[in-house]
Design a protein around this motif. Sequence first.
Motif, mmCIF file in Angstrom:
data_model
loop_
_atom_site.group_PDB
_atom_site.id
_atom_site.type_symbol
_atom_site.label_atom_id
_atom_site.label_comp_id
_atom_site.label_asym_id
_atom_site.label_seq_id
_atom_site.Cartn_x
_atom_site.Cartn_y
_atom_site.Cartn_z
ATOM 1 N N GLN A 27 0.816 -1.206 0.000
ATOM 2 C CA GLN A 27 0.000 0.000 0.000
ATOM 3 C C GLN A 27 0.851 1.257 0.000
ATOM 4 O OE1 GLN A 27 -2.465 -0.392 3.437
ATOM 5 N NE2 GLN A 27 -3.881 -1.853 2.478
ATOM 6 N N GLN A 28 2.156 1.069 0.037
ATOM 7 C CA GLN A 28 3.071 2.197 0.148
ATOM 8 C C GLN A 28 3.485 2.686 -1.237
ATOM 9 O OE1 GLN A 28 4.771 3.426 3.147
ATOM 10 N NE2 GLN A 28 3.105 2.419 4.248
ATOM 11 N N ALA A 149 3.605 12.680 -16.174
ATOM 12 C CA ALA A 149 3.237 14.019 -15.707
ATOM 13 C C ALA A 149 3.059 14.043 -14.192
ATOM 14 C CB ALA A 149 1.954 14.472 -16.407
ATOM 15 N N THR A 150 2.383 13.022 -13.678
ATOM 16 C CA THR A 150 2.131 12.987 -12.243
ATOM 17 C C THR A 150 3.426 12.812 -11.452
ATOM 18 O OG1 THR A 150 0.005 11.936 -12.712
ATOM 19 C CG2 THR A 150 0.774 11.892 -10.436
ATOM 20 N N VAL A 151 4.273 11.896 -11.903
ATOM 21 C CA VAL A 151 5.530 11.657 -11.195
ATOM 22 C C VAL A 151 6.404 12.903 -11.237
ATOM 23 C CG1 VAL A 151 7.626 10.267 -11.097
ATOM 24 C CG2 VAL A 151 5.458 9.184 -11.633
ATOM 25 N N THR A 152 6.401 13.586 -12.385
ATOM 26 C CA THR A 152 7.198 14.805 -12.511
ATOM 27 C C THR A 152 6.720 15.862 -11.521
ATOM 28 O OG1 THR A 152 7.643 14.365 -14.838
ATOM 29 C CG2 THR A 152 7.906 16.628 -14.084
ATOM 30 N N SER B 130 4.695 7.084 9.258
ATOM 31 C CA SER B 130 3.667 7.179 8.228
ATOM 32 C C SER B 130 2.930 8.511 8.310
ATOM 33 C CB SER B 130 2.656 6.044 8.388
ATOM 34 O OG SER B 130 3.340 4.816 8.502
ATOM 35 N N SER B 131 2.499 8.858 9.510
ATOM 36 C CA SER B 131 1.694 10.075 9.635
ATOM 37 C C SER B 131 2.541 11.303 9.331
ATOM 38 C CB SER B 131 1.112 10.172 11.041
ATOM 39 O OG SER B 131 2.148 10.191 12.003
ATOM 40 N N GLY B 132 3.783 11.288 9.792
ATOM 41 C CA GLY B 132 4.675 12.396 9.508
ATOM 42 C C GLY B 132 4.891 12.564 8.028
ATOM 43 N N LEU B 133 4.894 11.441 7.340
ATOM 44 C CA LEU B 133 5.143 11.490 5.917
ATOM 45 C C LEU B 133 3.911 11.888 5.133
ATOM 46 C CD1 LEU B 133 8.024 10.095 5.031
ATOM 47 C CD2 LEU B 133 6.436 9.633 3.201
ATOM 48 N N ALA B 134 2.775 11.379 5.561
ATOM 49 C CA ALA B 134 1.533 11.680 4.848
ATOM 50 C C ALA B 134 1.339 13.182 4.749
ATOM 51 C CB ALA B 134 0.363 11.030 5.572
ATOM 52 N N PRO B 141 -5.311 13.391 -2.505
ATOM 53 C CA PRO B 141 -5.567 11.977 -2.207
ATOM 54 C C PRO B 141 -5.936 11.163 -3.436
ATOM 55 C CG PRO B 141 -6.581 13.375 -0.554
ATOM 56 C CD PRO B 141 -6.021 14.294 -1.601
ATOM 57 N N GLY B 142 -6.845 11.675 -4.227
ATOM 58 C CA GLY B 142 -7.271 10.930 -5.404
ATOM 59 C C GLY B 142 -6.147 10.737 -6.386
ATOM 60 N N GLU B 143 -5.397 11.782 -6.592
ATOM 61 C CA GLU B 143 -4.268 11.738 -7.505
ATOM 62 C C GLU B 143 -3.240 10.732 -7.012
ATOM 63 O OE1 GLU B 143 -2.299 15.418 -9.942
ATOM 64 O OE2 GLU B 143 -2.387 15.528 -7.775
ATOM 65 N N LEU B 144 -3.022 10.760 -5.722
ATOM 66 C CA LEU B 144 -2.050 9.871 -5.106
ATOM 67 C C LEU B 144 -2.461 8.419 -5.287
ATOM 68 C CD1 LEU B 144 -0.286 10.840 -1.905
ATOM 69 C CD2 LEU B 144 -0.985 8.467 -2.133
ATOM 70 N N LYS B 145 -3.739 8.176 -5.115
ATOM 71 C CA LYS B 145 -4.245 6.809 -5.243
ATOM 72 C C LYS B 145 -4.089 6.308 -6.682
ATOM 73 C CE LYS B 145 -8.220 4.083 -3.688
ATOM 74 N NZ LYS B 145 -9.550 4.155 -3.039
ATOM 75 N N ALA B 146 -4.409 7.191 -7.613
ATOM 76 C CA ALA B 146 -4.286 6.828 -9.031
ATOM 77 C C ALA B 146 -2.830 6.563 -9.380
ATOM 78 C CB ALA B 146 -4.846 7.947 -9.905
ATOM 79 N N LEU B 147 -1.951 7.414 -8.866
ATOM 80 C CA LEU B 147 -0.524 7.242 -9.120
ATOM 81 C C LEU B 147 -0.052 5.892 -8.595
ATOM 82 C CD1 LEU B 147 2.265 8.259 -9.942
ATOM 83 C CD2 LEU B 147 2.436 9.404 -7.727
#
Lengths: 169, 169
Positions: A27-28, A149-152, B130-134, B141-147
């Motif tokens: 999940q990371q 694009a997203t990673v950049t 984890s929390s410090g990093l988040a 959030p959505g973008e992150l999930k898609a990535l």
Amino acid sequence: MTTKSIESASEVPAEAAGTFPVPRLDQQLCFALYSASGLMTKLYRPLLDPLGLTYPQYLAMLALWEHAPSTVGALGAALGLDSATLTPLLKRLEAGGLVTRRRDAADERRVLVEPTAKGQALRGRVKDVSSGLACSMPLEPGELKALHATVTRLVSRLRNATENAADCD
Amino acid sequence: MTTKSIESASEVPAEAAGTFPVPRLDQQLCFALYSASGLMTKLYRPLLDPLGLTYPQYLAMLALWEHAPSTVGALGAALGLDSATLTPLLKRLEAGGLVTRRRDAADERRVLVEPTAKGQALRGRVKDVSSGLACSMPLEPGELKALHATVTRLVSRLRNATENAADCD
DNA sequence: TCCAATTATTTTGTGCACGATTAGTTAGTG
DNA sequence: CACTAACTAATCGTGCACAAAATAATTGGA
């Protein structure tokens, strides 16, 4: 997907305070990026081997083909690498006859790096690397473009985050 | 600066005359992933330092918290690491008192790795990581999930590509 | 029983990466 | 004119990563 409940069955002897919900590896995002980067390097290896380049050396040559001569500092900024990493790498490229390193006459603190004729000649053979790799890229073009694009964007923001270094502690 | 920002979607004709169109560094997905991975590691460092863990060691502990005891081979498969990389890493974790390594009595060829009580105790302190990093994660959030989903898919397909090793030559 | 094939781990050698430190250059100040 | 501060590159020590070779134990025959 839900492969839960096997984990806590027997082996882990249930700490007194209870087992904390540790983030799962798959999940990371960081682990996904870490794996992807390593696999890409592995994918490049057989293509770069005949050119006598490692993957970071290939990146350095790409940067130098774009702009030369370049100082070690400028190169490090472009690649995100420290001079302590770059110096031995450039020395190996120099030993292979691909670049030259010389002090800047105007400012003796700087070292200017530049591809040699042999280094320039390598340019033509790099096309095969790109094309050979593109065919192995297992994503659709649109998806690939969006990913890039997203990673950049992530990279450019992480650069700020790591510079400031005290955003939210 | 504005040298033709077109990526030349098809093949490259310009055989003659000097400079070949070398792929630009900032157009390479591999470089973006490489940079992102390195920056993530750098972002984790100050959080993991107080725990006495490096980033790969942190990944190994995550895997072991999920499932233990585990053989070196299984761990390597989960992390995508060679046993030659894993063995010294695990020895350092053992030296730090975080894991134990012992031969499997049932199959003396295997070595079983397992967190110690001290290693389990570290579990609770990892939440802060984890929390410090988040909070430093500079994407929605959505973008992150898609990535994450896309990179994960890329990883799983790259795994096949690097295993077969002769898809399209 | 003994020997070959298999599997798993470790060792060796090369290279990448970073933090911390050191040395030398340039520029600014009294 | 020192003297200091800032900057640039190189060096040192530690750790990660892989390929290839070496080591060790198990398994499957003949």
